[in-house]
Scaffold this active site. Structure first.
Site, PDB file in Angstrom:
ATOM      1  N   ARG A 107       0.885  -1.177   0.000  1.00 51.90           N
ATOM      2  CA  ARG A 107       0.000   0.000   0.000  1.00 51.90           C
ATOM      3  C   ARG A 107       0.914   1.216   0.000  1.00 51.90           C
ATOM      4  NH1 ARG A 107      -5.168   1.403   3.725  1.00 51.90           N
ATOM      5  NH2 ARG A 107      -6.034   0.007   2.146  1.00 51.90           N
ATOM      6  N   HIS A 134      -7.647   1.020  -6.077  1.00 46.53           N
ATOM      7  CA  HIS A 134      -7.752   0.105  -4.923  1.00 46.53           C
ATOM      8  C   HIS A 134      -8.439  -1.190  -5.394  1.00 46.53           C
ATOM      9  CE1 HIS A 134      -7.786  -1.316  -0.953  1.00 46.53           C
ATOM     10  NE2 HIS A 134      -8.649  -0.494  -0.365  1.00 46.53           N
ATOM     11  N   GLN A 137     -10.159  -3.908  -2.970  1.00 49.05           N
ATOM     12  CA  GLN A 137     -11.443  -3.472  -2.429  1.00 49.05           C
ATOM     13  C   GLN A 137     -12.585  -3.825  -3.383  1.00 49.05           C
ATOM     14  OE1 GLN A 137     -12.181  -1.861   0.612  1.00 49.05           O
ATOM     15  NE2 GLN A 137     -14.201  -2.532  -0.081  1.00 49.05           N
ATOM     16  N   ASP A 225     -17.680   6.909  -0.454  1.00 50.36           N
ATOM     17  CA  ASP A 225     -16.356   6.792   0.186  1.00 50.36           C
ATOM     18  C   ASP A 225     -16.069   8.136   0.852  1.00 50.36           C
ATOM     19  OD1 ASP A 225     -13.856   5.920   1.004  1.00 50.36           O
ATOM     20  OD2 ASP A 225     -12.927   6.043  -0.978  1.00 50.36           O
ATOM     21  N   CYS A 266     -16.288   1.334   1.339  1.00 49.28           N
ATOM     22  CA  CYS A 266     -15.098   0.508   1.594  1.00 49.28           C
ATOM     23  C   CYS A 266     -14.653   0.581   3.049  1.00 49.28           C
ATOM     24  CB  CYS A 266     -13.968   0.929   0.660  1.00 49.28           C
ATOM     25  SG  CYS A 266     -13.383   2.615   0.923  1.00 49.28           S
ATOM     26  N   ARG A 294     -13.242  -8.817   2.001  1.00 50.66           N
ATOM     27  CA  ARG A 294     -11.843  -8.500   1.690  1.00 50.66           C
ATOM     28  C   ARG A 294     -10.985  -9.744   1.932  1.00 50.66           C
ATOM     29  NH1 ARG A 294      -9.987  -3.294   1.873  1.00 50.66           N
ATOM     30  NH2 ARG A 294      -8.110  -4.267   1.047  1.00 50.66           N
TER      31      ARG A 294
HETATM   32  N1   CP Z   1     -11.088  -0.323   2.899  1.00 45.50           N
HETATM   33  C1   CP Z   1      -9.809  -0.356   3.258  1.00 45.50           C
HETATM   34  O1   CP Z   1      -8.906  -0.551   2.442  1.00 45.50           O
HETATM   35  O2   CP Z   1      -9.612  -0.177   4.590  1.00 45.50           O
HETATM   36  P1   CP Z   1      -8.216   0.030   5.324  1.00 45.50           P
HETATM   37  O3   CP Z   1      -7.710   1.396   4.944  1.00 45.50           O
HETATM   38  O4   CP Z   1      -8.557  -0.060   6.782  1.00 45.50           O
HETATM   39  O5   CP Z   1      -7.269  -1.040   4.895  1.00 45.50           O
HETATM   40  N1  NVA Z   2     -10.267   6.654  -0.734  1.00 49.93           N
HETATM   41  C1  NVA Z   2      -9.783   6.203   0.539  1.00 49.93           C
HETATM   42  C2  NVA Z   2      -9.928   4.723   0.665  1.00 49.93           C
HETATM   43  C3  NVA Z   2      -9.492   4.159   1.974  1.00 49.93           C
HETATM   44  C4  NVA Z   2      -9.582   2.678   2.046  1.00 49.93           C
HETATM   45  C5  NVA Z   2      -8.342   6.628   0.703  1.00 49.93           C
HETATM   46  O1  NVA Z   2      -7.551   6.472  -0.228  1.00 49.93           O
HETATM   47  O2  NVA Z   2      -8.012   7.137   1.770  1.00 49.93           O
END
Ligand code: CP
Ligand code: NVA
Length: 308
Positions: A107, A134, A137, A225, A266, A294
């Site tokens: 990530r 992502h 997700q 989101d 998400c 997930r």
């Molecule tokens: N939805 C998601 O990716 O959550 P986290 O940021 O907690 O991993």
């Molecule tokens: N759009 C959000 C998703 C988190 C899982 C971010 O990137 O922070």
């Protein structure tokens, strides 16, 4: 090499296989303790590196538990604690990690970190979120939709709010799984043309509708989101909230969508901002199934990557 970098970079048949496989693996575990090993242990003797340059709850725990259930082990690495965060190149890091581990999940911020990691790694690399996409997700989202409402092909998904990284992967999925999308939000926060173009080229109907009430008419799924993502500057928070306030998913909007429309997010959610608690905790919400999935979806992704 089966990297899982993005939904549009993975074949549609492979994506379908992963969703179906995830459902089978989920069914096979029904009622068992979370820590119980799967009957099959396809990741036995495998080590997976999980690298986080941004915070995470779901991605971190679901990957870790998924690997354990499949008989493997994980190494959790935070970007700042690695030499990667202190000047070592991505290319060198990728080659070193490939000598120790069988699979890398990362990530990160800039998409180029992910693609460079994949270019130089000798093992598969999985995208655990970047500023732009992502995909893990959205695999869970497709799985969750189909559990509740059957095949997603031909259905209408409405994205309400910021056309962000999660929205981008949903657009990729629209193209690959054959569903339509309506995006409703302020024009400044529309998804990039590239994402919309991919879905349209694949045959999906992608509509931009500024009026959220018109947008949700006939929706099978409404998705929200956060209004401020991890890569967005905190100083832009107030401006973004002002732009997005009219796109909150609340009871009135869900009523306009109709009682059969599902709601997804998400997570993490900012209750009473992009979504009200009445919707999050209401009968149309499947957000916790989505979070659970997930785990199952990513287990299928990891098995596909490793060919096990
Ligand atoms: N939805 C998601 O990716 O959550 P986290 O940021 O907690 O991993
Ligand atoms: N759009 C959000 C998703 C988190 C899982 C971010 O990137 O922070």
């Amino acid at each position: 090499m089966n990297h899982f970098l993005d939904i549009h970079k993975t074949g549609a048949a492979d994506l379908r296989h992963m969703i179906d496989h995830a459902r089978e693996m989920k069914a096979a575990r029904l009622g068992r303790p979370k820590g119980a090993l799967d009957d099959e242990q396809p990741l036995k003797d495998h080590v997976v590196a999980l690298i986080f340059e941004k915070p995470s709850t779901r991605t971190r725990v679901s990957f870790d538990v998924g690997v354990r259930q499949m008989g493997g082990t994980t190494i959790l690495l935070s970007g700042t604690e690695m030499q990667l965060g202190h000047g070592e190149t991505i290319a060198d890091t990728a080659q070193v990690l490939s000598r120790y581990v069988d699979l890398i999940m990362i990530r990160t911020f800039d998409e180029s970190v992910l693609t460079e990691m994949a270019e130089f790694a000798d093992v598969p690399v999985i995208n655990g979120l970047t500023d732009r996409t992502h995909p893990c997700q959205i695999m869970a989202d497709v799985m969750t939709f189909e559990e509740h409402h059957g095949p997603i092909r031909g259905k209408k998904v409405v994205w309400a709010g910021d056309g962000n990284n999660v929205c981008a992967s949903m657009l990729h999925a629209a193209g690959q799984f054959g569903f339509d999308m309506t995006i409703t939000g302020p024009s400044q926060l529309d998804p990039e043309d590239e994402f919309i173009g991919f879905a349209r080229k694949a045959g999906s109907k992608i509509t931009i509708e500024r009026d959220p009430y018109k947008a949700v008419a006939g929706a099978d799924l409404v998705v929200a989101d956060t209004w401020v993502s991890m890569h967005d500057s905190q100083s832009a928070k107030e401006r973004r909230h002002n732009m997005l306030r009219g796109y909150q998913v609340n009871d009135d909007l869900m009523a306009a969508a109709g009682k059969d429309a599902l709601f997804m997010h998400c997570l993490p959610a900012h209750r009473e901002e992009e979504v009200t608690s009445s919707v999050m905790d209401g009968p149309q919400s499947v957000v916790f199934d989505e979070a659970e999935n997930r785990l199952h979806a990513q287990k299928a992704v990891m098995r596909w990557c490793l060919g096990v």
